[in-house]
Design an enzyme around this catalytic site. Structure first.
Site, short mmCIF file in Angstrom:
data_model
loop_
_atom_site.label_atom_id
_atom_site.label_comp_id
_atom_site.label_asym_id
_atom_site.label_seq_id
_atom_site.Cartn_x
_atom_site.Cartn_y
_atom_site.Cartn_z
N LYS A 71 0.88 -1.18 0.00
CA LYS A 71 0.00 0.00 0.00
C LYS A 71 0.91 1.22 0.00
CE LYS A 71 -4.09 1.95 0.22
NZ LYS A 71 -5.05 1.89 -0.91
N ASP A 102 -5.56 -3.02 -2.31
CA ASP A 102 -6.99 -2.94 -2.65
C ASP A 102 -7.24 -3.48 -4.06
OD1 ASP A 102 -5.54 -0.76 -3.59
OD2 ASP A 102 -7.14 0.71 -3.25
#
Ligand code: IPM
Ligand code: MG
Length: 351
Positions: free
Chosen positions: A185, A217
């Site tokens: 991330k 994600d």
């Protein structure tokens, strides 16, 4: 070849009994010793990871674990909860490399909630870092601040921690499809920018492996959209926890998936990817195959008994082809069996 057997809670004892029978059938001089872990250990000793268990796991070459946890222990304080036993072993034995394969057996293609054409032939290996990250980072806790409670945890990775899991992942990719996807991330978290930088540096030492990067994600989305794009995925402890559950469900049969948690010297703990399933505990209906396949991983990674590992894995494929199914993977027309009968079928298929 000393094996510490930890049946644990819920369906743990039932599925472990079948794995032990399969191991015994190999006729190798395994020395198996059983100990308490998790909720059962707490009930018996007041500690989910008792000292006697700690000693045994340290002395053994490998640990075979069923499952821990159950609703009756949910209200206990954090350090007494069954999960503490699991996290305790991981940390105590430095089992930093968690290998979680998600394989779709062709016979079970209909068990997946995804369309068969999306998951057909699926074979992903998730390499999850297991002893660092926000799971173990300090400081952590809940404190009072300006008259309210504030909860905090720390995501932390050192370069050396990233490197050692990186090596495991690159080497695993070399032995498979030679593609490695590192998940982070980095658009938000500095800690994972370092993760990406280190993985990128390491790629120079593995020119035969194609390294790619993906934000977590997007990885979660891609896993359900086009899961076959992945060969090996490597990620940190928390992202790996989440993505490995997602990946396992692509196969529709978490009752089939083994896992290995390894240190630097091939010592390891082996356990099914599923939990203790308290709702069906004691009924003799749980699927023992993930535990049996975990025993096969143990033979491969800790004891270097590749032939024995394959003998078990082939027997499992054979019983599926023969139509044996426990309730979790049952489909109409199949031969529905309980835990013990499934163990019997595997033993028979081993010849
Ligand atoms: C897992 C489990 C554990 C984890 C829990 C039970 C502490 O979810 O092995 O994935 O979060 O690591
Ligand atoms: Mg998990």
């Amino acid at each position: 070849m000393k094996i510490c057997v930890l049946p644990g809670d819920g369906i743990g004892p039932e599925i472990m009994a079948e794995a032990v029978r399969v191991l015994q059938a190999l006729g190798r001089p395994f020395e198996m010793e059983e100990a308490l872990i998790g909720g059962g250990a707490f009930d018996a000793t007041g500690d989910p990871f008792p000292e006697a268990t700690r000693q045994l796991t340290r002395e053994a070459d490998a640990v075979l674990l069923g499952a821990v946890g159950g609703p009756q222990w949910d209200a206990l304080p954090r350090e007494k909860r069954p999960e503490r036993g699991l996290l305790g072993i991981r940390k105590d034995l430095s089992l930093f490399a968690n290998l979680r394969p998600a394989i779709l057996y062709p016979e079970l293609a209909d068990a997946s909630t995804l369309k068969a054409e999306v998951v057909a032939g699926l074979d992903i290996l998730i390499v999850r870092e297991l002893t660092g990250d926000i799971y173990f980072g300090q400081p952590r806790g809940v404190r009072e601040e300006n008259g309210e409670r504030v909860g905090f945890n720390t995501m932390v990775y050192s370069e050396s921690e990233i490197r050692r899991i990186g090596h495991v992942a690159f080497r695993a990719a070399q032995k498979r499809g030679k593609r490695l996807c590192s998940v982070d991330k980095m658009n938000v978290l500095e800690c994972t920018q370092l993760w990406r930088d280190v993985m990128t540096e390491m790629a120079r030492d593995y020119p035969d492996v194609e390294l790619s990067h993906m934000l977590v994600d997007n990885a979660a989305m891609q896993l359900v959209k086009a899961p076959r794009q992945f060969d090996v995925m490597v990620t940190g402890n928390m992202f790996g926890d989440i993505l490995s559950d997602e990946a396992s469900m692509l196969t529709g049969s978490i009752g089939m998936l083994p896992s290995a948690s390894l240190d630097d010297n091939n010592k390891g703990m082996y356990e099914p990817s599923h939990g203790s399933a308290p709702d069906i505990a004691g009924k003799g209906v749980a699927n023992p195959l993930a535990t049996i396949l975990s025993a096969a991983m143990m033979l491969r990674y800790t004891f270097n008994l590749e032939d024995d590992a394959q003998r078990i894995e082939n027997a499992v494929k054979k019983v599926l082809a023969q139509g044996y199914r426990t309730g979790d993977i049952y489909e109409r027309g199949a031969n529905k069996v309980g835990t013990q009968a499934m163990g019997d079928a595997v033993l028979a298929a081993m010849g």
